[in-house]
Motif scaffolding. Structure first.
Motif, short mmCIF file in Angstrom:
data_model
loop_
_atom_site.label_atom_id
_atom_site.label_comp_id
_atom_site.label_asym_id
_atom_site.label_seq_id
_atom_site.Cartn_x
_atom_site.Cartn_y
_atom_site.Cartn_z
N UNK A 181 0.82 -1.19 0.00
CA UNK A 181 0.00 0.00 0.00
C UNK A 181 0.86 1.26 0.00
N UNK A 182 2.02 1.20 0.66
CA UNK A 182 2.90 2.38 0.72
C UNK A 182 3.39 2.77 -0.67
N UNK A 183 3.63 1.79 -1.52
CA UNK A 183 4.09 2.09 -2.89
C UNK A 183 2.98 2.79 -3.66
N UNK A 184 1.75 2.35 -3.48
CA UNK A 184 0.63 3.00 -4.18
C UNK A 184 0.40 4.41 -3.65
N UNK A 185 0.59 4.61 -2.35
CA UNK A 185 0.48 5.96 -1.80
C UNK A 185 1.59 6.86 -2.38
N UNK A 186 2.79 6.30 -2.52
CA UNK A 186 3.88 7.07 -3.13
C UNK A 186 3.55 7.39 -4.58
N UNK A 187 2.96 6.43 -5.29
CA UNK A 187 2.56 6.66 -6.68
C UNK A 187 1.53 7.78 -6.76
N UNK A 188 0.54 7.76 -5.88
CA UNK A 188 -0.47 8.83 -5.85
C UNK A 188 0.18 10.19 -5.55
N UNK A 189 1.08 10.22 -4.57
CA UNK A 189 1.76 11.47 -4.21
C UNK A 189 2.62 11.97 -5.37
N UNK A 190 3.30 11.05 -6.06
CA UNK A 190 4.11 11.45 -7.21
C UNK A 190 3.21 12.05 -8.29
N UNK A 191 2.09 11.43 -8.57
CA UNK A 191 1.19 11.95 -9.60
C UNK A 191 0.66 13.34 -9.23
N UNK B 228 -2.33 -9.08 -6.05
CA UNK B 228 -1.69 -8.28 -5.00
C UNK B 228 -1.98 -6.80 -5.20
N UNK B 229 -2.00 -6.35 -6.46
CA UNK B 229 -2.31 -4.96 -6.75
C UNK B 229 -3.75 -4.64 -6.32
N UNK B 230 -4.67 -5.54 -6.63
CA UNK B 230 -6.07 -5.33 -6.25
C UNK B 230 -6.21 -5.26 -4.74
N UNK B 231 -5.51 -6.14 -4.02
CA UNK B 231 -5.58 -6.13 -2.56
C UNK B 231 -5.01 -4.83 -1.99
N UNK B 232 -3.91 -4.35 -2.56
CA UNK B 232 -3.31 -3.11 -2.10
C UNK B 232 -4.22 -1.91 -2.38
N UNK B 233 -4.82 -1.89 -3.55
CA UNK B 233 -5.76 -0.80 -3.88
C UNK B 233 -6.97 -0.82 -2.95
N UNK B 234 -7.46 -2.02 -2.64
CA UNK B 234 -8.59 -2.14 -1.71
C UNK B 234 -8.21 -1.64 -0.33
N UNK C 13 -5.97 0.63 0.40
CA UNK C 13 -5.90 2.08 0.34
C UNK C 13 -7.28 2.70 0.34
N UNK C 14 -8.19 2.06 -0.36
CA UNK C 14 -9.56 2.58 -0.44
C UNK C 14 -10.33 2.37 0.86
N UNK C 15 -9.71 1.66 1.81
CA UNK C 15 -10.36 1.44 3.10
C UNK C 15 -11.25 0.23 3.14
N UNK C 16 -11.13 -0.60 2.12
CA UNK C 16 -11.91 -1.82 2.07
C UNK C 16 -11.09 -2.94 2.66
N UNK C 17 -11.74 -3.96 3.18
CA UNK C 17 -11.01 -5.12 3.70
C UNK C 17 -10.60 -5.99 2.53
#
Length: 149
Positions: free
Chosen positions: A1-11, A136-142, A144-148
């Motif tokens: 999830x931290x990598x996706x948050x970094x990706x969002x922050x970079x964008x 794994x990407x789907x789980x990480x995105x979920x 981040x979105x606050x879903x279990x």
């Protein structure tokens, strides 16, 4: 999830950089602090990497301890990670230059390098993320979105 948050922050930072003016200040502030500093960026992305370790100190990775030899995919991931980091560092330098030009009342309209470094950083991180298995990407995105997951 931290990598996706970094990706969002970079964008977001790249959008600020493209905006110009005070957007440059926001982009520089974001890209000058973790997770975009060199050690923090490597740690963030290494957390999702194979734990690579070489016995001989000359080849040991300073950011990791213990582990196995890298796979081909892992080697490619490190190349993308390093490409992204190199372009983020170049982008920070370019932003500092453009802000200095702007604040010195000089013409700071040549943003070709800014655009080049921004596009290269985004592309490299995108390539890095493309190596993540889809479940794994789907789980990480979920997550981040606050879903279990």
């Amino acid at each position: 999830a931290a990598v996706l948050r970094a990706d969002d922050a970079l964008r977001r930072a790249l959008a600020d950089a493209a905006e110009g003016g005070r957007g440059w200040d926001r982009a520089l502030q974001t890209l000058s602090q973790p997770p975009f500093t060199k050690v923090a960026f490597k740690r963030t992305l290494n957390a999702y990497s194979d734990n690579i370790y070489y016995v001989d100190r000359d080849r040991a990775n300073a950011y990791l301890g213990g582990g196995a030899a890298p796979t081909n995919t892992q080697t490619i991931a490190y190349l993308h990670r390093n490409d992204c980091l190199t372009n983020i560092e170049a982008l920070v330098s370019e932003l500092e230059f453009l802000i200095g030009e702007r604040d010195g009342q000089r013409d700071a309209t040549d943003t070709a390098d800014l655009k080049q470094f921004s596009a290269a950083a985004a592309a490299a991180l995108g390539k890095y993320l493309s190596l993540v298995p889809p479940p794994e990407m789907a789980a990480a995105r979920a997550l981040i979105a606050g879903k279990s997951s």
